[in-house]
Enzyme design. Structure first.
Site, PDB file in Angstrom:
ATOM      1  N   THR A 291      40.616  48.256   8.565  1.00 51.06           N
ATOM      2  CA  THR A 291      40.714  47.393   7.384  1.00 51.06           C
ATOM      3  C   THR A 291      41.891  46.454   7.532  1.00 51.06           C
ATOM      4  OG1 THR A 291      42.297  48.854   6.273  1.00 51.06           O
ATOM      5  CG2 THR A 291      39.958  49.197   5.796  1.00 51.06           C
ATOM      6  N   ASP A 292      41.836  45.352   6.820  1.00 44.17           N
ATOM      7  CA  ASP A 292      43.070  44.616   6.600  1.00 44.17           C
ATOM      8  C   ASP A 292      43.931  45.526   5.708  1.00 44.17           C
ATOM      9  OD1 ASP A 292      45.023  42.694   6.540  1.00 44.17           O
ATOM     10  OD2 ASP A 292      43.640  41.037   6.208  1.00 44.17           O
ATOM     11  N   CYS A 293      45.229  45.218   5.594  1.00 46.21           N
ATOM     12  CA  CYS A 293      46.151  46.159   4.955  1.00 46.21           C
ATOM     13  C   CYS A 293      46.346  45.799   3.479  1.00 46.21           C
ATOM     14  CB  CYS A 293      47.508  46.118   5.642  1.00 46.21           C
ATOM     15  SG  CYS A 293      47.390  46.217   7.448  1.00 46.21           S
ATOM     16  N   SER A 295      42.780  47.071   2.510  1.00 52.33           N
ATOM     17  CA  SER A 295      41.545  46.616   1.867  1.00 52.33           C
ATOM     18  C   SER A 295      40.834  47.653   0.999  1.00 52.33           C
ATOM     19  CB  SER A 295      40.544  46.162   2.924  1.00 52.33           C
ATOM     20  OG  SER A 295      40.960  44.999   3.549  1.00 52.33           O
TER      21      SER A 295
END
Ligand SMILES: *[C@@H]1O[C@H](CO)[C@@H](O)[C@H](O)[C@H]1NC(C)=O
Ligand SMILES: *[C@@H]1O[C@H](CO)[C@@H](O)[C@H](O)[C@H]1NC(C)=O
Ligand SMILES: *[C@@H]1O[C@H](CO)[C@@H](O)[C@H](O)[C@H]1NC(C)=O
Length: 836
Positions: A291-293, A295
């Site tokens: 995930t992006d941080c 998400s």
């Protein structure tokens, strides 16, 4: 940054290092058999076994709680199995960065080579350069890893399409074109990951991000965390997805990162079609999805997409997520399992994927200083003279010349004086851009220019935001009035465009426009305007101003940006001694070309030919088009003009691919087929010839593997040496709302004055001429296509012919029969592909 500041920063960083030992000189690795001989018998520590078996063995030995602890980017140590804590989050967008905490700097490693921000590197259109940079970055990463200063998993590159000129992160990307972006992705990832000693292993693991249709950060109150990108199937297929597809398939990247935003109502990290369906299913990702941080947290807390945290965790894992940057999944997975929303098997699947990547980078192979090919690397291999030279060269190769009235540039060095003015004239950290680390050194524009001529410096504005308090017109005007030449270094920095901050205007920030006008009016000599920025400005006023003779865009040029600028202004270029090998493929054969590594230039001046990787719009574009409108294609009904050179119906200031040169390149002739026929079997619905396009899926099934050559000559008819990028565009027939033109191929060449060179492209009918239809399915449009290079155009017709249902493949209809030379040139006498 001054040396003192840099020292202070290092000092502060060392204070921050409570979570890990920043002065560590030993690498972090698992399976330390030397310290614990019993580990040797464990199959997951056995480097001769394949990564999947090792990962499965490891998973089989973990408790559920341990398994869950491996689902966040910061894992905890598992001493009973000899596994230390690991931080997955390192970044290496344009050099090893300190962002994420997986990598850091200290007195032992005070800096790493900081290359230009990606947008400028992309402007070089030099695929070998993209790859070389990746290779140097991964070597420095490995060197840092050996002394406990870097991880092995890097969340780079950013390959989102630079769809809107306001995007604060456009600087991180290779620009607006899906083909250039895809080629960048494949080459850079190859440079980062390729382990020349063992193709099964990775030097470091790269990550293609941010998947997908993510390119709004924070615009007029619209935040990336809640933005719902409404994207048509067609735009998805031919704009947003191709870079990711190439990055995962051809680039074989070990990771893809899902973004924060929603696409058509669904958060990307919780969309099973986008993750399991496309990335893992269609593209066959050999690696992990992160995930992006953070998400998953965003999905629950900011988007309110699920009712409970557990549902968000279950949804993302079941959609195909393997790793969570953050702690949300680690915190809620146990409850999700207890509530029956998630199975232990889901966790097993995810961590098997992540462990497999750690196996491939050698994390479980014991001490990296003792095993594997990178053991000998250390601080001595970071910021080496050749690495620093490559950073300089990359900046030089990307710089774009937009105006050169009266051939003012290059200036011949001499005993004249130069006023150097502007808020970016003394730029240091601004030259690094987003996702930087600490550089080896800084050469600011003022440093670079002062090394050659006598300079008079006046900032004009203290900050790029340039308000009434920070504007100091008088000293700047006085300097310009006194000097023989004035160089204005203006633009933006991270207070204007950056992650989390999009622009609202294409005009120069604050009062910079006034500074430019007044300094130019006061100047004694000609003015050279230099823009340091991660995107375009509306420079119509400056283009029209006759006292501004030269305009350069230098992107965000990296640690040696000021040196590169000075070299461009004075026409100097010292190509590196890197052996430059590229493969060029023609339809008939393939060959390798090794450039003479000790290339000597016969002429004094040279230009390395950067071309803009994005469109330069007028201010009216951003005033009329909301940044949040994701549509690429124009809508005549509402006057929506469309985006990027492929669709934009307005007249831009400069088109994608624009860039002048100090010398003159002429494209002499085109040699390409006049007609091409696609073979179809009699069962095909278009067999009888009554279709205007053929579905690619049906065309590639049989008798349609067609490729053809397009050949031309390039002549350097000026009197300076230089590099030149040949951009080949195709205008497909106007069917299916196709792009008005698309880039199909490019090649960069270097020519001495007077030299000619042949350039040939092998095009694949299905791959290069097809277009995505309204449903996102690829089709080959029949009819008239127009190939163009510079001002040369070549029209050819694509038709179908019937080929038998059974029996041998018919000979390709592309024998020499139908070649036509462009009327503007005569065909080459012989087929030669090397330099004349
Ligand atoms: C590692 O695996 C190979 C292949 O299965 C096996 O031959 C070897 O004995 C194993 N090594 C150890 C130390 O168990
Ligand atoms: C100009 O900007 C500075 C720094 O950002 C700020 O302190 C100052 O108040 C501003 N001045 C005006 C006139 O807005
Ligand atoms: C591409 O970049 C490489 C590495 O810097 C350089 O050696 C080569 O000359 C460049 N190619 C051209 C045509 O400028």
């Amino acid at each position: 940054m001054s040396p003192l500041l840099q020292f202070l920063l290092l000092f502060l960083l060392s204070l921050l290092c409570f979570s890990h030992d920043c002065d560590a000189q030993v690498p972090v690795f698992a399976c330390d058999v030397g310290a614990n001989p019993s580990l040797a018998a464990l199959p997951f520590c056995n480097a001769t076994l394949d990564p999947l078996s090792r990962a499965k063995d490891l998973v089989s030995r973990l408790t559920l709680a341990e398994k869950i602890s491996f689902m966040g980017h910061k894992t905890v140590d598992t001493p009973r199995l000899g596994i230390p804590a690991y931080n997955w989050w390192s970044e290496a967008l344009h050099g090893v960065s300190f962002v994420g905490g997986g990598s850091h700097f200290s007195g032992l490693v005070p800096g790493a080579t900081s290359f230009p921000q990606v947008l400028l590197t992309a402007a070089s259109f030099n695929v070998s350069l993209f790859e070389l940079i990746g290779e140097v970055v991964s070597t420095e990463a490995r060197a840092m890893h050996n002394v406990g200063h870097a991880g092995l998993t890097f969340w780079s590159p950013n390959i989102n399409i630079f769809r809107d000129p306001r995007w604060g992160r456009g600087q991180e990307t290779p620009g607006e074109d899906p083909i250039l972006t895809s080629k960048y992705a494949v080459a850079f990832v190859a440079g980062l990951q390729r382990n020349r000693h063992d193709p099964q292993k990775l030097k470091v693991a790269a990550c293609c991000k941010h998947y997908t249709a993510y390119d709004v950060d924070n615009w007029k109150g619209v935040s990336r965390f809640t933005f719902n990108a409404i994207v048509t199937e067609q735009d998805m297929a031919d704009t947003f997805q191709p870079p990711f597809k190439y990055c995962v398939t051809k680039g074989a990247a070990a990771c893809a990162m899902c973004s924060y935003n929603k696409v058509n109502g669904k958060p990307t990290c919780g969309d099973p079609d986008l993750l399991s369906g496309v990335i893992r299913g269609q593209w066959n990702l050999n690696g992990y999805i992160v995930t992006d941080c953070d998400s998953v947290d965003v999905m629950y807390n900011a988007q309110r997409y699920t009712k409970t945290p557990e549902e968000a965790v279950a949804l993302s894992l079941k959609s195909g997520l393997d790793l969570n940057c953050g702690t949300f999944v680690v915190e809620h997975a146990q409850n999700a399992i207890s509530q029956g929303k998630l199975l232990e098997a889901d966790v097993d699947k995810a961590i098997t994927n992540t462990f497999k990547v750690l196996m491939r980078v050698g994390f479980f192979d014991g001490d990296p200083r003792k095993v594997g090919p990178y053991g000998g690397l250390g601080p001595k291999d970071i910021c080496t003279p050749s690495n620093k030279q490559l950073a300089l060269e990359a900046a030089h190769q990307g710089i774009v010349l937009l105006k050169n009235q009266d051939n003012i540039l290059p200036l011949s060095p001499g005993s004249f004086s130069m006023a150097v003015i502007g808020p970016n004239a003394k730029a240091t950290v601004t030259m690094l851009g987003n996702y930087n680390g600490l550089p080896c050194l800084y050469v600011s524009p003022l440093d670079g220019l002062s090394a050659t001529v006598k300079t008079i410096y006046a900032p004009g504005c203290d900050y790029v935001t340039c308000n009434a308090t920070s504007l100091h017109l008088e000293p700047a005007k006085a300097a310009a009035a006194q000097a023989d030449v004035t160089v204005l270094v203006v633009g933006s920095d991270y207070t204007v465009e950056v992650e989390g901050l999009d622009r609202e205007t294409l005009l120069f920030p604050g009062l910079q426009g006034q500074l430019i006008d007044e300094v130019t009016a006061a100047s004694k000599g000609p003015v050279i305007l230099v823009m340091m920025s991660g995107g375009p400005f509306d420079i119509s006023a400056q283009l029209a101003n006759p006292k501004i003779k030269g305009i350069l865009w230098i992107g965000i040029p990296g640690q040696s940006g000021g040196q590169a600028l000075a070299d461009v202004i004075f026409g100097r270029y010292n190509p590196s001694k890197y052996l430059y090998i590229y493969t060029q493929s023609f339809c008939s054969f393939r060959y390798m070309h090794a450039d003479n590594p000790s290339l000597t230039l016969s002429s004094l001046y040279t230009f390395s030919g950067g071309k803009s990787p994005f469109t330069w719009y007028h201010e009216s574009f951003v005033q009329n088009v909301p940044m949040t409108d994701m549509r690429m294609r124009p809508d005549p009904a509402t006057g929506y003009p469309g985006r990027t050179f492929r669709f934009y119906t307005g007249k831009p200031l400069f088109k994608f691919g624009h860039g002048l040169s100090y010398t003159k390149f002429t494209h002499l002739q085109v040699r390409a087929p006049r007609t091409l026929s696609l073979g179809l079997g009699e069962e095909h619905p278009c067999y009888s010839g009554n279709c205007n396009s053929i579905s690619l899926a049906s065309a590639t099934e049989r008798c349609a593997e067609m490729s053809f050559d397009v050949r031309l000559q390039v002549h350097n008819s000026g009197d300076m040496a230089g590099s030149h990028t040949v951009l080949l565009f195709n205008k497909p027939p106007r069917l299916h709302n196709a792009p008005k033109e698309q880039l199909v191929a490019f090649e960069k060449i270097f020519l001495e004055p007077g030299q000619r060179s042949s350039v040939a492209f092998c095009l694949d009918v299905c791959k290069d001429l097809s277009v995505a239809d309204e449903n996102g399915n690829w089709r080959v449009p029949l009819g008239s296509h127009v190939l163009s290079v510079g001002d040369l155009e070549h029209t050819f017709t694509l038709t179908v012919y019937s080929c038998p249902r059974l029996g041998p493949q018919p000979p390709t209809p592309l024998s020499d029969a139908s070649f036509l030379s462009n009327p503007r040139g005569s065909p080459p006498k012989e087929r030669r592909f090397d330099r004349d």
